[in-house]
Design an enzyme around this catalytic site. Structure first.
Site, PDB file in Angstrom:
ATOM      1  N   HIS A 136       5.844 -12.974   7.028  1.00  0.00           N
ATOM      2  CA  HIS A 136       5.876 -11.916   6.574  1.00  0.00           C
ATOM      3  C   HIS A 136       7.059 -11.439   5.598  1.00  0.00           C
ATOM      4  CE1 HIS A 136       6.968  -7.411   6.679  1.00  0.00           C
ATOM      5  NE2 HIS A 136       4.908  -7.344   7.039  1.00  0.00           N
ATOM      6  N   ASP A 179      -2.424  -9.443  11.299  1.00  0.00           N
ATOM      7  CA  ASP A 179      -4.140  -9.204  10.881  1.00  0.00           C
ATOM      8  C   ASP A 179      -4.274 -10.369  11.816  1.00  0.00           C
ATOM      9  OD1 ASP A 179      -4.802  -7.338   9.232  1.00  0.00           O
ATOM     10  OD2 ASP A 179      -2.978  -8.692   8.107  1.00  0.00           O
ATOM     11  N   HIS A 224      -1.885  -8.935   1.883  1.00  0.00           N
ATOM     12  CA  HIS A 224      -2.052  -7.146   2.289  1.00  0.00           C
ATOM     13  C   HIS A 224      -2.817  -7.455   3.400  1.00  0.00           C
ATOM     14  CE1 HIS A 224      -0.220  -3.833   3.084  1.00  0.00           C
ATOM     15  NE2 HIS A 224       0.008  -3.153   2.377  1.00  0.00           N
ATOM     16  N   SER A 265       1.453  -0.442   0.176  1.00  0.00           N
ATOM     17  CA  SER A 265      -0.185  -0.026  -0.135  1.00  0.00           C
ATOM     18  C   SER A 265       0.984   1.334   0.581  1.00  0.00           C
ATOM     19  CB  SER A 265      -1.343   0.369   0.861  1.00  0.00           C
ATOM     20  OG  SER A 265      -0.585  -0.180   2.380  1.00  0.00           O
TER      21      SER A 265
HETATM   22  C1  LIG Z   1      -0.737  -6.471   6.823  1.00  0.00           C
HETATM   23  C2  LIG Z   1       0.351  -7.024   6.315  1.00  0.00           C
HETATM   24  O1  LIG Z   1       0.262  -7.195   5.072  1.00  0.00           O
HETATM   25  S1  LIG Z   1       0.923  -8.760   6.991  1.00  0.00           S
HETATM   26  C3  LIG Z   1       0.874  -9.881   6.037  1.00  0.00           C
HETATM   27  C4  LIG Z   1      -0.630 -10.761   5.603  1.00  0.00           C
HETATM   28  N1  LIG Z   1      -0.529 -11.573   4.948  1.00  0.00           N
HETATM   29  C5  LIG Z   1      -0.612 -12.874   5.047  1.00  0.00           C
HETATM   30  O2  LIG Z   1      -0.972 -12.952   6.020  1.00  0.00           O
HETATM   31  C6  LIG Z   1      -0.809 -14.043   4.006  1.00  0.00           C
HETATM   32  C7  LIG Z   1      -0.300 -15.548   4.539  1.00  0.00           C
HETATM   33  N2  LIG Z   1       1.519 -14.933   4.481  1.00  0.00           N
HETATM   34  C8  LIG Z   1       1.814 -15.066   3.654  1.00  0.00           C
HETATM   35  O3  LIG Z   1       1.301 -15.027   2.571  1.00  0.00           O
HETATM   36  C9  LIG Z   1       2.985 -14.677   3.325  1.00  0.00           C
HETATM   37  O4  LIG Z   1       4.496 -14.747   4.244  1.00  0.00           O
HETATM   38  C10 LIG Z   1       3.685 -13.027   2.805  1.00  0.00           C
HETATM   39  C11 LIG Z   1       2.446 -12.643   1.484  1.00  0.00           C
HETATM   40  C12 LIG Z   1       3.088 -12.370   4.537  1.00  0.00           C
HETATM   41  C13 LIG Z   1       4.989 -12.739   2.331  1.00  0.00           C
HETATM   42  O5  LIG Z   1       5.257 -13.595   1.959  1.00  0.00           O
HETATM   43  P1  LIG Z   1       5.987 -13.606   1.005  1.00  0.00           P
HETATM   44  O6  LIG Z   1       7.822 -12.706   1.961  1.00  0.00           O
HETATM   45  O7  LIG Z   1       6.870 -14.675  -0.819  1.00  0.00           O
HETATM   46  O8  LIG Z   1       6.877 -15.380   2.216  1.00  0.00           O
HETATM   47  P2  LIG Z   1       8.494 -16.516   1.897  1.00  0.00           P
HETATM   48  O9  LIG Z   1       9.170 -16.099   1.674  1.00  0.00           O
HETATM   49  O10 LIG Z   1       8.253 -17.161   3.398  1.00  0.00           O
HETATM   50  O11 LIG Z   1       7.310 -17.369   1.174  1.00  0.00           O
HETATM   51  C14 LIG Z   1       8.404 -18.617   0.989  1.00  0.00           C
HETATM   52  C15 LIG Z   1       7.657 -19.428   0.555  1.00  0.00           C
HETATM   53  O12 LIG Z   1       6.636 -20.244   2.130  1.00  0.00           O
HETATM   54  C16 LIG Z   1       4.935 -19.517   2.139  1.00  0.00           C
HETATM   55  N3  LIG Z   1       4.164 -19.324   2.568  1.00  0.00           N
HETATM   56  C17 LIG Z   1       4.905 -17.558   4.083  1.00  0.00           C
HETATM   57  N4  LIG Z   1       4.136 -17.696   4.516  1.00  0.00           N
HETATM   58  C18 LIG Z   1       2.636 -18.478   4.110  1.00  0.00           C
HETATM   59  C19 LIG Z   1       2.120 -18.771   5.304  1.00  0.00           C
HETATM   60  N5  LIG Z   1       0.917 -17.741   6.433  1.00  0.00           N
HETATM   61  N6  LIG Z   1       1.208 -20.132   4.727  1.00  0.00           N
HETATM   62  C20 LIG Z   1       1.479 -21.076   4.134  1.00  0.00           C
HETATM   63  N7  LIG Z   1       2.755 -20.539   2.996  1.00  0.00           N
HETATM   64  C21 LIG Z   1       3.287 -19.707   3.289  1.00  0.00           C
HETATM   65  C22 LIG Z   1       5.226 -19.041   0.978  1.00  0.00           C
HETATM   66  O13 LIG Z   1       3.699 -18.761  -0.212  1.00  0.00           O
HETATM   67  C23 LIG Z   1       5.729 -19.552  -0.319  1.00  0.00           C
HETATM   68  O14 LIG Z   1       5.490 -20.764  -0.611  1.00  0.00           O
HETATM   69  P3  LIG Z   1       6.126 -20.793  -2.771  1.00  0.00           P
HETATM   70  O15 LIG Z   1       7.547 -20.917  -2.618  1.00  0.00           O
HETATM   71  O16 LIG Z   1       5.743 -22.827  -2.676  1.00  0.00           O
HETATM   72  O17 LIG Z   1       5.742 -19.688  -3.152  1.00  0.00           O
HETATM   73  O1  LIG Z   2       5.053  -4.938   5.321  1.00  0.00           O
HETATM   74  C1  LIG Z   2       4.810  -5.337   5.215  1.00  0.00           C
HETATM   75  O2  LIG Z   2       5.424  -5.911   4.224  1.00  0.00           O
HETATM   76  C2  LIG Z   2       3.162  -5.655   5.386  1.00  0.00           C
HETATM   77  C3  LIG Z   2       2.861  -5.131   6.408  1.00  0.00           C
HETATM   78  O3  LIG Z   2       3.250  -5.999   7.373  1.00  0.00           O
HETATM   79  C4  LIG Z   2       2.432  -3.744   6.825  1.00  0.00           C
HETATM   80  O4  LIG Z   2       1.790  -3.294   5.151  1.00  0.00           O
HETATM   81  O5  LIG Z   2       1.395  -3.386   7.536  1.00  0.00           O
END
Ligand SMILES: CC(=O)SCCNC(=O)CCNC(=O)[C@H](O)C(C)(C)COP(=O)(O)OP(=O)(O)OC[C@H]1O[C@@H](n2cnc3c(N)ncnc32)[C@H](O)[C@@H]1OP(=O)(O)O
Ligand SMILES: O=C([O-])CC(=O)C(=O)O
Length: 436
Positions: A318, A373, A272, A242
């Protein structure tokens, strides 16, 4: 002149000058090497943005202008000694780099209440033109775009303003926009979930207190929760979806409404901000399948099943953090203090004891710990705000504080059009001497 704007003018011109000198004297210095994997994995770890409002340490979490969350709670002005800091104070801190006094925070509260009274009627008309079944983020973003008819920035640009002065109409637009978001969010909430029984703003209340009031919650507890929520979600340095999107679109000199709406479209993605709603869907399914008091073994099985289905466990993981998100911890502390026996909070605590192990055992998840979250929705639900689709809108209202104060700084710094280069797969293969 507005004292906040006056101060910003002084601070801003000095820092803009410093940036100019820095680039003139060190523009060719190398600051980082970049690997192929970093580029292909979503530019993780590549330092490529200038953002002053906050910084993120993988182990420690967020600092707003060098203040950790516990430090913010200690130093920012509050309405009552035992209450939560006022988000207005955090806005000032992010914008100006220092903790404001109570009188300044009161000035911002009053200024925003005044600005919020002038929302154009067509912003509500476009919301009303959408079906109530349209996700609240669709309604929120449509209204944000509709309000851009009042953009000071666009008007000044069209009138041929000198670019060194762009920060001024940006400051005005940003303050207008931030002031109006709680009204828009509450309107959508009451429209969709409370039979269009709207509640007027109370101009004597603070920004977050007013949001709770307009949503229909007048207890001190919920106002306190809303202030905490608005502070915790406000910023997460410049690279998150964002913030980066708001910044990127702003570099095309799009007005603050266009830029912020672009950022909010990113926030609406399930990886996100929308993860806060996804967590509730995941929890509801867990309860529906197992019951509301699952054992740790049952939680483990449920989490493992989610992974087997090729889905993510929302609220965990994350892109930058490598420890439990302090925003999760802060909300858990709040819940443990005020509502320790709430069933959803107990469930969140149990999940926290199980899911990190499940994620670690995949061997690929870089951060198995909970993010902001993982608990925010359970906290809101426990206080009676049970309509999950509004949660990302609340996140968006808060996020405006950080990304829009950064947008003002982008114009103070005169940041140019952002335009990185892209290359084909063949280019990357050739670059590293890959044998096909
Ligand atoms: C406010 C915010 O934005 S905070 C984040 C909110 N999002 C979530 O909670 C959704 C669940 N979490 C995720 O999908 C991820 O952890 C993200 C999007 C936040 C970060 O993604 P990345 O930086 O790519 O994470 P990372 O490098 O650890 O990913 C490596 C692998 O682990 C997986 N992974 C990471 N987190 C999770 C999770 N919570 N559950 C299952 N698998 C996961 C990824 O999908 C990826 O799989 P792949 O290699 O098969 O594609
Ligand atoms: O930092 C990030 O990529 C996601 C996050 O936790 C936020 O935007 O609050």
């Amino acid at each position: 002149m507005d004292p906040v704007k006056q101060k910003l003018k002084e601070v801003g011109s000095k820092r803009a000058e410093q940036l100019k000198r820095l680039v003139a004297e060190h523009g060719n210095d190398v600051i980082q090497e970049v690997t192929l994997e970093q580029v292909i994995s979503g530019m993780k770890g590549i330092v490529a943005l200038l953002t002053d409002t906050s910084s993120l340490d993988p182990e420690e979490g967020i600092r707003f202008r060098d203040y950790s969350i516990p430090e913010l709670r200690q130093h920012l002005p509050k309405l009552k000694d035992d209450g939560e800091p006022l988000p207005e104070g955090l806005f000032y801190l992010m914008l100006l780099g220092e903790i404001p006094d109570r009188a300044t925070v009161d000035f911002i509260s009053r200024d925003w209440a005044r600005r919020a009274a002038d929302i154009p009627g067509h912003a509500f008309d476009v919301i009303n033109a959408l079906p109530k079944s349209a996700h609240p983020m669709i309604q929120f973003n449509t209204a944000i775009l509709a309000m851009s008819t009042q953009s000071h920035f666009r008007k000044a640009y069209m009138e041929g303003m000198d670019k060194k002065d762009y920060w001024d109409p940006m400051y005005e637009g940003v303050n207008d926009l931030i002031s109006r978001l709680p009204v828009i969010a509450a309107y959508i909430y009451r429209r969709v979930f409370h039979n269009e029984k709207y509640i007027d703003m109370d101009p004597s209340l603070d920004w977050a207190g007013n949001l709770a009031h307009m949503m229909g919650y007048d207890s001190e507890e919920i106002k306190r929760l809303m202030r905490l929520y608005m502070v915790l979600h406000a910023d997460h340095e410049g690279g998150n979806v964002s913030a980066h999107t708001t910044h990127l679109v702003g570099t095309a000199l799009s007005n603050p409404y266009y830029s912020f709406a672009a950022g909010m479209n990113g926030l609406a993605g399930p990886l996100h901000g929308m993860a806060n709603q996804e967590v509730m869907v995941w929890l509801e399914q867990l309860i529906a399948e197992i019951g509301d008091n699952p054992t740790k073994e049952q939680i483990r099985e449920y989490a493992e099943n989610t992974l087997k289905q090729g889905r993510v466990i929302p609220g965990y993981g994350h892109a930058v953090l490598r420890k439990t998100d302090p925003r999760f911890t802060e909300q858990l502390n709040f819940a443990n203090k005020y509502i320790p026996e709430a069933p959803l909070i107990k469930l969140v605590r149990n999940i926290y004891e199980v899911v990190p192990d499940v994620l670690r055992s995949t061997g690929k998840v870089k951060n198995p710990w909970p993010n902001v979250d993982a608990i925010s929705g359970s906290l809101l639900t426990s206080y009676g705000i049970t309509e999950h689709p509004i949660y990302t809108v609340l996140f968006g209202v808060s996020r405006s504080l950080g990304v829009l104060s950064s947008l003002i700084w982008d114009r103070i710094y005169g940041q140019p059009l952002e335009r990185p280069s892209s290359k084909s797969l063949e280019w990357y293969m050739k670059k590293v001497g890959f044998k096909q």
